[in-house]
Design a protein around this motif. Sequence first.
Motif, PDB file in Angstrom:
ATOM      1  N   ILE A  24       4.309  -1.929 -13.586  1.00 56.76           N
ATOM      2  CA  ILE A  24       5.628  -1.399 -13.231  1.00 56.76           C
ATOM      3  C   ILE A  24       5.609  -0.988 -11.774  1.00 56.76           C
ATOM      4  CG2 ILE A  24       4.960   0.874 -14.140  1.00 56.76           C
ATOM      5  CD1 ILE A  24       7.974   1.382 -14.687  1.00 56.76           C
ATOM      6  N   GLY A  25       6.713  -1.250 -11.091  1.00 51.09           N
ATOM      7  CA  GLY A  25       6.886  -0.829  -9.711  1.00 51.09           C
ATOM      8  C   GLY A  25       8.210  -0.119  -9.564  1.00 51.09           C
ATOM      9  N   VAL A  26       8.201   1.000  -8.859  1.00 52.70           N
ATOM     10  CA  VAL A  26       9.414   1.802  -8.666  1.00 52.70           C
ATOM     11  C   VAL A  26       9.572   2.096  -7.187  1.00 52.70           C
ATOM     12  CG1 VAL A  26      10.545   3.998  -9.205  1.00 52.70           C
ATOM     13  CG2 VAL A  26       9.206   2.836 -10.961  1.00 52.70           C
ATOM     14  N   SER A  27      10.822   2.025  -6.718  1.00 50.95           N
ATOM     15  CA  SER A  27      11.128   2.366  -5.335  1.00 50.95           C
ATOM     16  C   SER A  27      12.528   2.962  -5.274  1.00 50.95           C
ATOM     17  CB  SER A  27      11.050   1.127  -4.442  1.00 50.95           C
ATOM     18  OG  SER A  27      11.347   1.456  -3.102  1.00 50.95           O
ATOM     19  N   GLY A  28      12.713   3.859  -4.331  1.00 56.91           N
ATOM     20  CA  GLY A  28      14.018   4.483  -4.140  1.00 56.91           C
ATOM     21  C   GLY A  28      13.915   5.939  -3.743  1.00 56.91           C
ATOM     22  N   GLY A  29      12.774   6.538  -3.977  1.00 52.88           N
ATOM     23  CA  GLY A  29      12.574   7.939  -3.620  1.00 52.88           C
ATOM     24  C   GLY A  29      11.400   8.062  -2.664  1.00 52.88           C
ATOM     25  N   SER A  30      10.813   9.248  -2.620  1.00 51.89           N
ATOM     26  CA  SER A  30       9.573   9.423  -1.852  1.00 51.89           C
ATOM     27  C   SER A  30       8.457   8.723  -2.623  1.00 51.89           C
ATOM     28  CB  SER A  30       9.264  10.904  -1.688  1.00 51.89           C
ATOM     29  OG  SER A  30       8.888  11.459  -2.945  1.00 51.89           O
ATOM     30  N   GLY A  31       7.323   8.556  -1.996  1.00 53.51           N
ATOM     31  CA  GLY A  31       6.201   7.937  -2.688  1.00 53.51           C
ATOM     32  C   GLY A  31       5.822   8.698  -3.947  1.00 53.51           C
ATOM     33  N   ALA A  32       5.817  10.028  -3.873  1.00 56.74           N
ATOM     34  CA  ALA A  32       5.464  10.851  -5.034  1.00 56.74           C
ATOM     35  C   ALA A  32       6.501  10.690  -6.149  1.00 56.74           C
ATOM     36  CB  ALA A  32       5.337  12.314  -4.626  1.00 56.74           C
ATOM     37  N   GLN A  33       7.782  10.601  -5.778  1.00 55.67           N
ATOM     38  CA  GLN A  33       8.825  10.398  -6.789  1.00 55.67           C
ATOM     39  C   GLN A  33       8.688   9.019  -7.426  1.00 55.67           C
ATOM     40  OE1 GLN A  33      12.093  11.216  -4.082  1.00 55.67           O
ATOM     41  NE2 GLN A  33      12.680  13.004  -5.289  1.00 55.67           N
ATOM     42  N   ASP A  34       8.471   7.998  -6.618  1.00 55.80           N
ATOM     43  CA  ASP A  34       8.293   6.642  -7.148  1.00 55.80           C
ATOM     44  C   ASP A  34       7.134   6.596  -8.133  1.00 55.80           C
ATOM     45  OD1 ASP A  34      10.329   5.891  -5.410  1.00 55.80           O
ATOM     46  OD2 ASP A  34       9.003   4.786  -4.034  1.00 55.80           O
ATOM     47  N   ASP A  35       6.030   7.246  -7.772  1.00 57.18           N
ATOM     48  CA  ASP A  35       4.852   7.224  -8.629  1.00 57.18           C
ATOM     49  C   ASP A  35       5.097   7.988  -9.928  1.00 57.18           C
ATOM     50  OD1 ASP A  35       2.275   6.027  -8.721  1.00 57.18           O
ATOM     51  OD2 ASP A  35       1.363   8.007  -8.546  1.00 57.18           O
ATOM     52  N   THR A  36       5.781   9.104  -9.854  1.00 59.14           N
ATOM     53  CA  THR A  36       6.091   9.886 -11.059  1.00 59.14           C
ATOM     54  C   THR A  36       6.908   9.062 -12.041  1.00 59.14           C
ATOM     55  OG1 THR A  36       6.019  11.950  -9.810  1.00 59.14           O
ATOM     56  CG2 THR A  36       7.247  11.984 -11.895  1.00 59.14           C
ATOM     57  N   ILE A  37       7.913   8.356 -11.554  1.00 56.85           N
ATOM     58  CA  ILE A  37       8.754   7.528 -12.404  1.00 56.85           C
ATOM     59  C   ILE A  37       7.968   6.356 -12.958  1.00 56.85           C
ATOM     60  CG2 ILE A  37      10.852   6.098 -12.472  1.00 56.85           C
ATOM     61  CD1 ILE A  37      11.248   9.207 -12.216  1.00 56.85           C
ATOM     62  N   SER A  38       7.151   5.747 -12.115  1.00 60.75           N
ATOM     63  CA  SER A  38       6.322   4.615 -12.533  1.00 60.75           C
ATOM     64  C   SER A  38       5.339   5.026 -13.630  1.00 60.75           C
ATOM     65  CB  SER A  38       5.566   4.072 -11.316  1.00 60.75           C
ATOM     66  OG  SER A  38       4.726   3.013 -11.666  1.00 60.75           O
ATOM     67  N   LEU A  39       4.719   6.178 -13.471  1.00 61.46           N
ATOM     68  CA  LEU A  39       3.769   6.661 -14.487  1.00 61.46           C
ATOM     69  C   LEU A  39       4.458   6.970 -15.809  1.00 61.46           C
ATOM     70  CD1 LEU A  39       1.531   8.912 -12.219  1.00 61.46           C
ATOM     71  CD2 LEU A  39       0.852   6.779 -13.364  1.00 61.46           C
ATOM     72  N   ALA A  40       5.710   7.441 -15.752  1.00 61.94           N
ATOM     73  CA  ALA A  40       6.461   7.703 -16.976  1.00 61.94           C
ATOM     74  C   ALA A  40       6.719   6.388 -17.713  1.00 61.94           C
ATOM     75  CB  ALA A  40       7.775   8.409 -16.657  1.00 61.94           C
ATOM     76  N   GLY A  41       7.037   5.343 -16.974  1.00 56.77           N
ATOM     77  CA  GLY A  41       7.240   4.032 -17.599  1.00 56.77           C
ATOM     78  C   GLY A  41       5.946   3.487 -18.172  1.00 56.77           C
TER      79      GLY A  41
ATOM     80  N   ALA B 267       0.834  -1.199   0.000  1.00 58.28           N
ATOM     81  CA  ALA B 267       0.000   0.000   0.000  1.00 58.28           C
ATOM     82  C   ALA B 267       0.868   1.248   0.000  1.00 58.28           C
ATOM     83  CB  ALA B 267      -0.945  -0.021   1.193  1.00 58.28           C
ATOM     84  N   SER B 268       1.668   1.377  -1.027  1.00 52.56           N
ATOM     85  CA  SER B 268       2.576   2.508  -1.164  1.00 52.56           C
ATOM     86  C   SER B 268       2.647   2.883  -2.637  1.00 52.56           C
ATOM     87  CB  SER B 268       3.953   2.099  -0.640  1.00 52.56           C
ATOM     88  OG  SER B 268       4.901   3.104  -0.871  1.00 52.56           O
ATOM     89  N   ARG B 269       2.456   4.147  -2.934  1.00 50.47           N
ATOM     90  CA  ARG B 269       2.429   4.559  -4.342  1.00 50.47           C
ATOM     91  C   ARG B 269       3.732   4.239  -5.060  1.00 50.47           C
ATOM     92  NH1 ARG B 269       0.632  10.453  -3.634  1.00 50.47           N
ATOM     93  NH2 ARG B 269      -0.311   9.553  -1.821  1.00 50.47           N
ATOM     94  N   GLY B 270       3.617   4.051  -6.376  1.00 55.83           N
ATOM     95  CA  GLY B 270       4.785   3.714  -7.186  1.00 55.83           C
ATOM     96  C   GLY B 270       4.590   2.442  -7.991  1.00 55.83           C
ATOM     97  N   GLY B 271       3.432   1.808  -7.864  1.00 56.68           N
ATOM     98  CA  GLY B 271       3.098   0.636  -8.667  1.00 56.68           C
ATOM     99  C   GLY B 271       1.897   0.938  -9.536  1.00 56.68           C
ATOM    100  N   ASN B 272       2.018   0.699 -10.852  1.00 57.91           N
ATOM    101  CA  ASN B 272       0.915   1.011 -11.767  1.00 57.91           C
ATOM    102  C   ASN B 272       0.759  -0.084 -12.807  1.00 57.91           C
ATOM    103  OD1 ASN B 272      -0.148   3.843 -11.189  1.00 57.91           O
ATOM    104  ND2 ASN B 272       2.058   4.110 -11.071  1.00 57.91           N
ATOM    105  N   PRO B 273      -0.495  -0.458 -13.109  1.00 60.89           N
ATOM    106  CA  PRO B 273      -0.722  -1.452 -14.152  1.00 60.89           C
ATOM    107  C   PRO B 273      -0.351  -0.894 -15.527  1.00 60.89           C
ATOM    108  CG  PRO B 273      -2.763  -0.937 -12.977  1.00 60.89           C
ATOM    109  CD  PRO B 273      -1.721  -0.018 -12.476  1.00 60.89           C
ATOM    110  N   ILE B 274       0.052  -1.784 -16.419  1.00 64.53           N
ATOM    111  CA  ILE B 274       0.330  -1.413 -17.803  1.00 64.53           C
ATOM    112  C   ILE B 274      -0.818  -1.985 -18.633  1.00 64.53           C
ATOM    113  CG2 ILE B 274       1.918  -1.678 -19.738  1.00 64.53           C
ATOM    114  CD1 ILE B 274       4.144  -2.109 -17.567  1.00 64.53           C
ATOM    115  N   VAL B 275      -1.570  -1.097 -19.247  1.00 67.13           N
ATOM    116  CA  VAL B 275      -2.777  -1.479 -19.973  1.00 67.13           C
ATOM    117  C   VAL B 275      -2.601  -1.180 -21.459  1.00 67.13           C
ATOM    118  CG1 VAL B 275      -5.273  -1.126 -20.151  1.00 67.13           C
ATOM    119  CG2 VAL B 275      -4.154  -0.956 -17.920  1.00 67.13           C
TER     120      VAL B 275
END
Length: 178
Positions: A156-173, A139-147
Amino acid sequence: MRRLIALASVVCVALLIGTGAFAQVPPNPDNPNDAVPDALAPPPYGEPISLETAKKVAAAAAAEATKRNWAGMCIAVAGPSGDLVYFEKPDLCQYASIQISQHKARTAARYRRPTVVFERLLGRGPYFAYLTTLDDVTASRGGNPIVVGGKIIGAIGVSGGSGAQDDTISLAGQAAVK
């Protein structure tokens, strides 16, 4: 024998009296989980993401991290079953982010929704505490389905920054495969 019959009678009477404890609990109007929706239409699963497409997703996410000068972002791409397809770990990635990024991708794929949904629901109070009992939920932002074509092909799942940073990178992917 008489004792056995008496004991059996007592047990039967106790069961008959105690059946009220097994009765259905009436709905709580304050609990949003007690509302029964009229429809249920989750996005279907599609063909699993290919390695080539997974690399494209990860490359787009890594490019966004580089553009923003956010070093150390682990990027995981999973298929629709949640199993890992591709993973990138930069040199500055914290060790915890290796598993966290993979768990975020798995959660987004298996539950067919962004991980931020679980984060927000947990913040809504005790009626959503059950979410912590579900298998493989992060339950932490940064994971998004690829549709693609209305079907989930992975996540895609991203971790390493703040939740907002992880989500921004994940959404770009995620946006690399539209």
